[in-house]
Design a protein around this motif. Structure first.
Motif, PDB file in Angstrom:
ATOM      1  N   TYR A 103       5.508  -2.637  14.287  1.00 47.68           N
ATOM      2  CA  TYR A 103       6.390  -2.344  15.419  1.00 47.68           C
ATOM      3  C   TYR A 103       7.318  -1.167  15.101  1.00 47.68           C
ATOM      4  CZ  TYR A 103       9.816  -2.926  19.126  1.00 47.68           C
ATOM      5  OH  TYR A 103      10.647  -2.700  20.205  1.00 47.68           O
ATOM      6  N   VAL A 104       7.961  -1.217  13.934  1.00 49.21           N
ATOM      7  CA  VAL A 104       8.888  -0.151  13.543  1.00 49.21           C
ATOM      8  C   VAL A 104       8.171   1.201  13.501  1.00 49.21           C
ATOM      9  CG1 VAL A 104      10.220   0.745  11.581  1.00 49.21           C
ATOM     10  CG2 VAL A 104      10.512  -1.631  12.315  1.00 49.21           C
ATOM     11  N   ASN A 105       7.009   1.250  12.850  1.00 49.11           N
ATOM     12  CA  ASN A 105       6.275   2.512  12.761  1.00 49.11           C
ATOM     13  C   ASN A 105       5.824   3.005  14.132  1.00 49.11           C
ATOM     14  OD1 ASN A 105       6.520   2.495   9.972  1.00 49.11           O
ATOM     15  ND2 ASN A 105       4.508   1.566   9.631  1.00 49.11           N
TER      16      ASN A 105
ATOM     17  N   GLU B 126      11.687   2.827  -4.631  1.00 49.67           N
ATOM     18  CA  GLU B 126      11.436   3.030  -3.206  1.00 49.67           C
ATOM     19  C   GLU B 126       9.939   2.900  -2.978  1.00 49.67           C
ATOM     20  OE1 GLU B 126      12.149   2.806   0.148  1.00 49.67           O
ATOM     21  OE2 GLU B 126      13.966   3.863  -0.502  1.00 49.67           O
ATOM     22  N   LEU B 127       9.549   2.363  -1.821  1.00 51.81           N
ATOM     23  CA  LEU B 127       8.131   2.250  -1.467  1.00 51.81           C
ATOM     24  C   LEU B 127       7.774   3.440  -0.592  1.00 51.81           C
ATOM     25  CD1 LEU B 127       8.116  -1.557  -0.585  1.00 51.81           C
ATOM     26  CD2 LEU B 127       7.347  -0.507  -2.726  1.00 51.81           C
ATOM     27  N   LEU B 128       7.015   4.361  -1.147  1.00 50.60           N
ATOM     28  CA  LEU B 128       6.710   5.613  -0.463  1.00 50.60           C
ATOM     29  C   LEU B 128       5.273   5.611   0.049  1.00 50.60           C
ATOM     30  CD1 LEU B 128       8.447   7.964  -3.028  1.00 50.60           C
ATOM     31  CD2 LEU B 128       9.328   7.223  -0.806  1.00 50.60           C
ATOM     32  N   PRO B 129       5.034   6.246   1.192  1.00 51.80           N
ATOM     33  CA  PRO B 129       3.689   6.209   1.774  1.00 51.80           C
ATOM     34  C   PRO B 129       2.692   7.061   0.995  1.00 51.80           C
ATOM     35  CG  PRO B 129       5.115   7.636   3.074  1.00 51.80           C
ATOM     36  CD  PRO B 129       6.002   6.970   2.054  1.00 51.80           C
TER      37      PRO B 129
ATOM     38  N   LEU C 169       0.868  -1.173   0.000  1.00 53.04           N
ATOM     39  CA  LEU C 169       0.000   0.000   0.000  1.00 53.04           C
ATOM     40  C   LEU C 169       0.908   1.228   0.000  1.00 53.04           C
ATOM     41  CD1 LEU C 169      -2.826   1.150   0.039  1.00 53.04           C
ATOM     42  CD2 LEU C 169      -2.847   0.919   2.532  1.00 53.04           C
ATOM     43  N   SER C 170       1.338   1.582  -1.202  1.00 58.01           N
ATOM     44  CA  SER C 170       2.369   2.610  -1.352  1.00 58.01           C
ATOM     45  C   SER C 170       2.366   3.102  -2.787  1.00 58.01           C
ATOM     46  CB  SER C 170       3.750   2.026  -1.015  1.00 58.01           C
ATOM     47  OG  SER C 170       4.108   1.062  -1.986  1.00 58.01           O
ATOM     48  N   PHE C 171       3.295   4.017  -3.102  1.00 51.67           N
ATOM     49  CA  PHE C 171       3.553   4.337  -4.505  1.00 51.67           C
ATOM     50  C   PHE C 171       5.051   4.295  -4.746  1.00 51.67           C
ATOM     51  CE2 PHE C 171       3.950   8.557  -2.639  1.00 51.67           C
ATOM     52  CZ  PHE C 171       4.913   9.199  -3.405  1.00 51.67           C
TER      53      PHE C 171
ATOM     54  N   TYR D 283       7.236   3.298   7.065  1.00 52.17           N
ATOM     55  CA  TYR D 283       7.384   4.610   6.431  1.00 52.17           C
ATOM     56  C   TYR D 283       8.139   5.539   7.377  1.00 52.17           C
ATOM     57  CZ  TYR D 283       3.220   5.421   9.340  1.00 52.17           C
ATOM     58  OH  TYR D 283       2.340   5.487  10.396  1.00 52.17           O
ATOM     59  N   TYR D 284       8.809   6.506   6.768  1.00 53.74           N
ATOM     60  CA  TYR D 284       9.675   7.402   7.534  1.00 53.74           C
ATOM     61  C   TYR D 284       9.279   8.866   7.346  1.00 53.74           C
ATOM     62  CZ  TYR D 284      12.065   2.979   7.377  1.00 53.74           C
ATOM     63  OH  TYR D 284      12.340   1.639   7.464  1.00 53.74           O
TER      64      TYR D 284
END
Length: 286
Positions: free
Chosen positions: A180-182, A111-114, A99-101, A147-148
């Motif tokens: 967990y990371v998010n 890259e998988l971007l939010p 679920l990204s672009f 995502y970052y």
């Protein structure tokens, strides 16, 4: 079509393991393999023969990298049709994506971007998802990404995902490590996120290791063993949503196959506990 049950466990198909998988009988600890269709569907020769050999022993799941469902460009219909043909050829029931672009007008960004979680985007995404599903004749299974970056005035992630599922009839790949990371990087309660998702939509789980930087920021690297905190969160996921097929991701510092399968077995036993089932969850959910 191969049957994958809720109690099954698998790993990603990596180049390091192809010969080992072809040159031995089916490994008892390994129930299925996940591959990126982009890495295989245009291949012939020895590589395609190797995949044919592996597909005779193991069910396959497809986990794509290039769909870019959330971008502003027209869907790549030719690519989606080729994916559908590949899924049909190998009797692959599950096609998951992110679920990204990952594209803009200049091409792929690698890259998988939010996606901006704005309510106005839900109908747009749902329409694109339905068009993909019409072509591949399967549900599109979408993964929550790590995502970052966050946009202003966004909906809560679980609310956005839940509404998208309701509008599109897509399914979910719940990546437990990404949650967990998010949750650590963006300071939210991981269990609140998990319990807000629609159980019926969850098709399978991902779990992986991550890297903690000196400042405490987490990076989703898939390069280490799964740590205790992520394992504990996975146990809570199973307690709330129940068993689903579990995929252990390892993309960097990949161990030799026997060691990775042992790690998978121990991890699955730790997470699943006494909740092992024999029924086929997909049959129950049909």
């Amino acid at each position: 079509m191969w049957s994958i049950t809720a109690a099954n466990k698998g790993i990603g198909l990596r180049n390091e393991h192809i010969l080992s998988l072809c040159n031995q009988a089916k490994i008892p600890q390994l129930d299925f393999l996940e591959l990126a269709p982009e890495n295989w569907m245009n291949m012939g020769g020895l590589k395609r023969e190797s995949l044919d050999c592996i597909a005779e022993r193991y069910p396959l799941i497809a986990h794509g990298l290039s769909l870019s469902i959330g971008d502003a460009q027209p869907l790549n219909i030719d690519f989606i049709k080729k994916v559908g043909d590949f899924l049909d050829y190998y009797d692959i029931d599950i096609y998951s994506e992110h679920l990204s672009f990952s594209r803009d007008r200049t091409g792929y960004l690698y890259e998988l971007l939010p996606i901006p979680r704005h309510r106005a985007n839900i109908d747009y995404l749902a329409d694109r998802i339905k068009r993909v599903q019409d072509i591949i004749k399967r549900p599109l299974v979408l993964e929550n990404i790590s995502y970052y970056y966050q946009y202003a005035d966004e909906m809560a992630e679980a609310e956005f995902i839940s509404e998208l599922v309701d509008k599109s009839d897509c399914e979910l790949l719940l990546d437990i490590n990404n949650v967990y990371v998010n949750s650590k990087n963006h300071h939210y309660n991981a269990l609140d996120f998990i319990t807000s998702l629609p159980s019926k939509a969850i098709r399978y789980y991902h779990i992986a290791g991550h890297l903690e930087q000196d400042d405490g920021f987490l990076l989703d690297t898939h390069g280490k063993a799964v740590n205790h905190e992520v394992t504990t969160l996975a146990q809570q996921v199973i307690k709330y949503h129940g068993l689903r097929p579990l995929l252990l991701e390892r993309d960097h510092h990949v161990p030799e196959l026997a060691r990775l399968c042992t790690e998978l077995e121990l991890l699955h036993d730790s997470i699943a506990g006494e909740k092992q089932v024999e029924e086929d969850w997909y049959a129950q959910s049909a």
